[in-house]
Design a protein around this motif. Structure first.
Motif, PDB file in Angstrom:
ATOM      1  N   SER A 117      40.454 -17.956 -13.890  1.00  0.00           N
ATOM      2  CA  SER A 117      41.052 -18.512 -15.112  1.00  0.00           C
ATOM      3  C   SER A 117      42.575 -18.462 -15.088  1.00  0.00           C
ATOM      4  O   SER A 117      43.249 -19.433 -15.475  1.00  0.00           O
ATOM      5  CB  SER A 117      40.518 -17.761 -16.338  1.00  0.00           C
ATOM      6  OG  SER A 117      40.807 -16.366 -16.233  1.00  0.00           O
ATOM      7  N   LYS A 120      43.911 -20.976 -12.499  1.00  0.00           N
ATOM      8  CA  LYS A 120      43.757 -22.345 -13.000  1.00  0.00           C
ATOM      9  C   LYS A 120      44.864 -22.702 -13.988  1.00  0.00           C
ATOM     10  O   LYS A 120      45.353 -23.833 -14.004  1.00  0.00           O
ATOM     11  CB  LYS A 120      42.387 -22.510 -13.660  1.00  0.00           C
ATOM     12  CG  LYS A 120      41.230 -22.561 -12.672  1.00  0.00           C
ATOM     13  CD  LYS A 120      39.902 -22.760 -13.356  1.00  0.00           C
ATOM     14  CE  LYS A 120      39.726 -24.181 -13.833  1.00  0.00           C
ATOM     15  NZ  LYS A 120      38.375 -24.440 -14.359  1.00  0.00           N
ATOM     16  N   LYS A 121      45.265 -21.732 -14.796  1.00  0.00           N
ATOM     17  CA  LYS A 121      46.359 -21.982 -15.750  1.00  0.00           C
ATOM     18  C   LYS A 121      47.666 -22.259 -15.019  1.00  0.00           C
ATOM     19  O   LYS A 121      48.498 -23.043 -15.482  1.00  0.00           O
ATOM     20  CB  LYS A 121      46.529 -20.779 -16.673  1.00  0.00           C
ATOM     21  CG  LYS A 121      45.431 -20.635 -17.710  1.00  0.00           C
ATOM     22  CD  LYS A 121      45.674 -19.410 -18.595  1.00  0.00           C
ATOM     23  CE  LYS A 121      44.552 -19.260 -19.621  1.00  0.00           C
ATOM     24  NZ  LYS A 121      44.745 -18.058 -20.468  1.00  0.00           N
ATOM     25  N   TYR A 123      48.036 -23.708 -11.917  1.00  0.00           N
ATOM     26  CA  TYR A 123      48.123 -25.007 -11.247  1.00  0.00           C
ATOM     27  C   TYR A 123      47.629 -26.177 -12.117  1.00  0.00           C
ATOM     28  O   TYR A 123      47.580 -27.316 -11.647  1.00  0.00           O
ATOM     29  CB  TYR A 123      47.392 -24.989  -9.905  1.00  0.00           C
ATOM     30  CG  TYR A 123      45.883 -24.915  -9.956  1.00  0.00           C
ATOM     31  CD1 TYR A 123      45.117 -26.047 -10.227  1.00  0.00           C
ATOM     32  CD2 TYR A 123      45.206 -23.731  -9.687  1.00  0.00           C
ATOM     33  CE1 TYR A 123      43.729 -25.999 -10.241  1.00  0.00           C
ATOM     34  CE2 TYR A 123      43.823 -23.673  -9.694  1.00  0.00           C
ATOM     35  CZ  TYR A 123      43.092 -24.806  -9.980  1.00  0.00           C
ATOM     36  OH  TYR A 123      41.723 -24.758  -9.987  1.00  0.00           O
ATOM     37  N   ALA A 124      47.284 -25.908 -13.360  1.00  0.00           N
ATOM     38  CA  ALA A 124      46.876 -27.000 -14.253  1.00  0.00           C
ATOM     39  C   ALA A 124      48.012 -28.027 -14.367  1.00  0.00           C
ATOM     40  O   ALA A 124      49.191 -27.654 -14.434  1.00  0.00           O
ATOM     41  CB  ALA A 124      46.523 -26.443 -15.622  1.00  0.00           C
ATOM     42  N   ASN A 126      49.232 -29.687 -16.714  1.00  0.00           N
ATOM     43  CA  ASN A 126      50.092 -29.541 -17.894  1.00  0.00           C
ATOM     44  C   ASN A 126      50.569 -28.104 -18.103  1.00  0.00           C
ATOM     45  O   ASN A 126      50.947 -27.723 -19.210  1.00  0.00           O
ATOM     46  CB  ASN A 126      49.350 -30.019 -19.142  1.00  0.00           C
ATOM     47  CG  ASN A 126      48.053 -29.249 -19.361  1.00  0.00           C
ATOM     48  OD1 ASN A 126      47.648 -28.467 -18.494  1.00  0.00           O
ATOM     49  ND2 ASN A 126      47.411 -29.458 -20.495  1.00  0.00           N
ATOM     50  N   SER A 127      50.550 -27.311 -17.036  1.00  0.00           N
ATOM     51  CA  SER A 127      50.903 -25.890 -17.175  1.00  0.00           C
ATOM     52  C   SER A 127      52.385 -25.676 -17.410  1.00  0.00           C
ATOM     53  O   SER A 127      52.794 -24.655 -17.966  1.00  0.00           O
ATOM     54  CB  SER A 127      50.470 -25.113 -15.928  1.00  0.00           C
ATOM     55  OG  SER A 127      51.244 -25.513 -14.802  1.00  0.00           O
ATOM     56  N   ARG A 150      50.659 -29.952  -5.626  1.00  0.00           N
ATOM     57  CA  ARG A 150      50.708 -29.894  -7.079  1.00  0.00           C
ATOM     58  C   ARG A 150      52.122 -29.572  -7.580  1.00  0.00           C
ATOM     59  O   ARG A 150      52.582 -30.138  -8.578  1.00  0.00           O
ATOM     60  CB  ARG A 150      49.692 -28.856  -7.585  1.00  0.00           C
ATOM     61  CG  ARG A 150      49.675 -28.610  -9.084  1.00  0.00           C
ATOM     62  CD  ARG A 150      49.435 -29.871  -9.894  1.00  0.00           C
ATOM     63  NE  ARG A 150      48.287 -30.638  -9.471  1.00  0.00           N
ATOM     64  CZ  ARG A 150      47.048 -30.448  -9.929  1.00  0.00           C
ATOM     65  NH1 ARG A 150      46.821 -29.496 -10.810  1.00  0.00           N
ATOM     66  NH2 ARG A 150      46.067 -31.196  -9.504  1.00  0.00           N
ATOM     67  N   TYR A 227      38.853 -29.192  -7.199  1.00  0.00           N
ATOM     68  CA  TYR A 227      39.779 -28.529  -8.121  1.00  0.00           C
ATOM     69  C   TYR A 227      41.103 -29.272  -8.305  1.00  0.00           C
ATOM     70  O   TYR A 227      41.773 -29.082  -9.310  1.00  0.00           O
ATOM     71  CB  TYR A 227      40.049 -27.099  -7.634  1.00  0.00           C
ATOM     72  CG  TYR A 227      38.834 -26.209  -7.752  1.00  0.00           C
ATOM     73  CD1 TYR A 227      38.503 -25.606  -8.958  1.00  0.00           C
ATOM     74  CD2 TYR A 227      37.991 -25.999  -6.666  1.00  0.00           C
ATOM     75  CE1 TYR A 227      37.376 -24.790  -9.077  1.00  0.00           C
ATOM     76  CE2 TYR A 227      36.869 -25.195  -6.765  1.00  0.00           C
ATOM     77  CZ  TYR A 227      36.562 -24.597  -7.978  1.00  0.00           C
ATOM     78  OH  TYR A 227      35.449 -23.810  -8.095  1.00  0.00           O
TER      79      TYR A 227
END
Length: 526
Positions: A117, A120-121, A123-124, A126-127, A150, A227
């Protein structure tokens, strides 16, 4: 005067802040000895003013460290602990077979990191996270490489031991299957090899590369697409175009081989410059070891408790014949140990190796332990278990600073003889002292050099000038194999034609000779 001083200080601070970069480090290896190497690099970069975000299964957990954020993936050890006993007879397999067995684990590790979790935050899309560089451990986690895409940053790879064959091939390094530097080539014999041995090494090496290329990489690509999306680049190309690779190899204790410019050798990062103090009881024991002492450890990954009862018995029987105290890093209660054997669940290894009364170090051949043994000039007895450990022990033996035994084949007399050799023959100690001097005689500090190269890559937005064009060539063009094949074929065809022509001439000559004899015979009869 004070105003000028304040101005200078402000300028220095502003300049440092202007150069300070944000770096993402990803180091999945479930081995504290590997993590020590990476940790020293990231901490040194932090000291230079850079901000670090580090994904690791072994976090420092020091809240006083500023600009140093850790994402704890310690859960990866759950999968690592499921690995079968690597010192039991059923696992006497080649490295290729081990990689084939562990491939599923590597896939799972990649997925578990990317599905975490907190990760993921980061490399999101919109992070809002921004980085200037990705430093990633190079081995079997290629699905993590799209992190660089990314964040649109260059990549530095790092390995805490020699670079694997498939990675050497990927970045354009010469792959010489019979060269002992390739620890995963399963080279059984050092020195002059027979034609058959060289042929087997060639077949084995390319089987390993082929498996990684055709099995592991496609599966890692699928994980990456899951991913990061289907529009990510080919991870093989990303790996090929990596900016720089730090490889933990030092020439004096390695089998030296040619490298492309993007490989920067490092080493000795984890060796402490400040020796810690021992507990009072252990200090007293080692100080009073008038005949000296032996230290034994199988490292952090392989436990002495994994040894069979028979093997333990051989160790204890051998140790009971020695005049030395034996400090054995043993993770449980050890029944039947003689009075001169002291077991410890955890041992301050570097401090023990630095003690003046130590006579020899019995170990599994790990690179970090090898570097420590050389740094403290302690002769070694190696019992390699897996991977690159065989290469390191072979090198120590070739330098005359150690002995090698088979962990599953030695007996008590073999061990006693090896210990007596390295402890009573002063040449082992003298050669190790010379080796230590050679290791320390270099024009720069390895850690500072690694920091400089890291900042070099950041400054120049990658290092394309270090890229070797051989990495872009198909395998058959490397070392001109296609040209050698064409030339060999032409020579063979020319040779075959020549033989055919000579054969025809010979047959023609024989037939002519027969005709002449028949003609002469007819004339005589006439």
């Amino acid at each position: 005067m004070s105003r000028h001083l304040i101005t200078v200080i402000l300028v220095v601070i502003i300049c440092q802040q202007g150069f300070a970069s944000r770096i993402l480090g990803v180091f999945p290896a479930t081995s504290i000895s590997h993590q020590f190497v990476y940790r020293q690099l990231t901490l040194a970069l932090r000291e230079r003013g850079h901000e670090l975000v580090v994904i690791t299964p072994d976090p420092i957990n020091d809240p006083t460290l500023k600009n140093y954020t850790e994402i704890d993936v310690h859960f990866l050890y759950e999968d690592a602990n499921k690995i079968v006993n690597c010192v039991s007879p059923p696992n006497k397999t080649t490295w290729l077979e081990k990689v084939q067995d562990l491939a599923e684990k590597f896939m799972l590790m990649s997925q578990r990191i990317l599905s975490h979790s907190v990760v993921k935050k980061v490399y999101a899309p919109n992070s809002g996270e921004k980085f200037d560089l990705l430093i990633i451990e190079m081995l079997f986690w290629q699905a993590l490489l799209p992190l660089a895409k990314r964040f649109d940053v260059p990549v530095i790879g790092v390995s805490s031991f020699g670079l694997s064959l498939h990675l050497q091939h990927r970045i354009g390094n010469p792959v010489m299957p019979s060269h002992p530097v390739h620890w995963d080539a399963e080279i059984k014999v050092l020195g002059k090899l027979s034609l058959w041995q060289r042929l087997w090494n060639l077949v084995y090496a390319w089987r390993l590369v082929h498996f990684i290329e055709t099995d592991c990489l496609p599966r890692q690509q699928m994980i990456a697409r899951k991913y990061f999306g289907n529009d990510i680049p080919d991870i093989a190309d990303m790996e090929k175009n990596i900016s720089l690779v730090f490889v933990n190899q030092q020439a004096p204790i390695s089998f030296v081989s040619p490298n492309v410019p993007k490989i920067i050798n490092i080493g000795g990062f984890h060796v402490s410059k400040h020796i810690e103090t021992l507990s009072q009881d252990l200090q007293k024991t080692l100080d009073e070891a008038t005949h000296g002492f032996i230290y034994m450890s199988l490292g952090s990954n392989f436990k002495s408790t994994m040894l069979s009862n028979k093997t333990r018995g051989e160790f204890l029987a051998a140790f009971s014949q020695l005049p030395y105290i034996v400090i054995w890093k043993f993770e449980d209660i050890l029944p039947g140990r003689p009075d001169n054997v002291i077991t410890m669940k955890w041992a301050p290894q570097q401090t023990i190796l630095a003690h003046p009364n130590i006579k020899a170090f019995i170990y599994q051949g790990g690179l970090q332990s090898t570097e420590e043994a050389v740094s403290y000039a302690v002769p070694v007895i190696g019992l390699p278990i897996l991977g690159d450990q065989y290469t390191h022990v072979n090198k120590m033996v070739s330098l005359g600073v150690g002995k090698k035994l088979g962990i599953l084949t030695f007996n008590r007399m073999d061990l006693v003889e090896a210990i007596r050799s390295v402890t009573t023959d002063v040449n082992y100690k003298e050669r190790m002292l010379k080796l230590r001097d050679l290791m320390e005689d270099k024009p720069y500090d390895s850690l500072k050099n690694a920091v400089w190269w890291t900042e070099h890559v950041i400054r120049h937005k990658g290092a394309p000038h270090l890229h070797s064009t051989t990495a872009d060539d198909p395998w058959y063009q490397r070392q001109d194999m296609d040209l050698i094949f064409i030339i060999s074929t032409v020579i063979w065809i020319a040779f075959s034609i020549t033989l055919f022509v000579l054969y025809k001439l010979l047959v023609y000559s024989i037939n002519c000779s027969k005709d002449n004899r028949q003609l002469m015979s007819k004339k005589k009869r006439a």
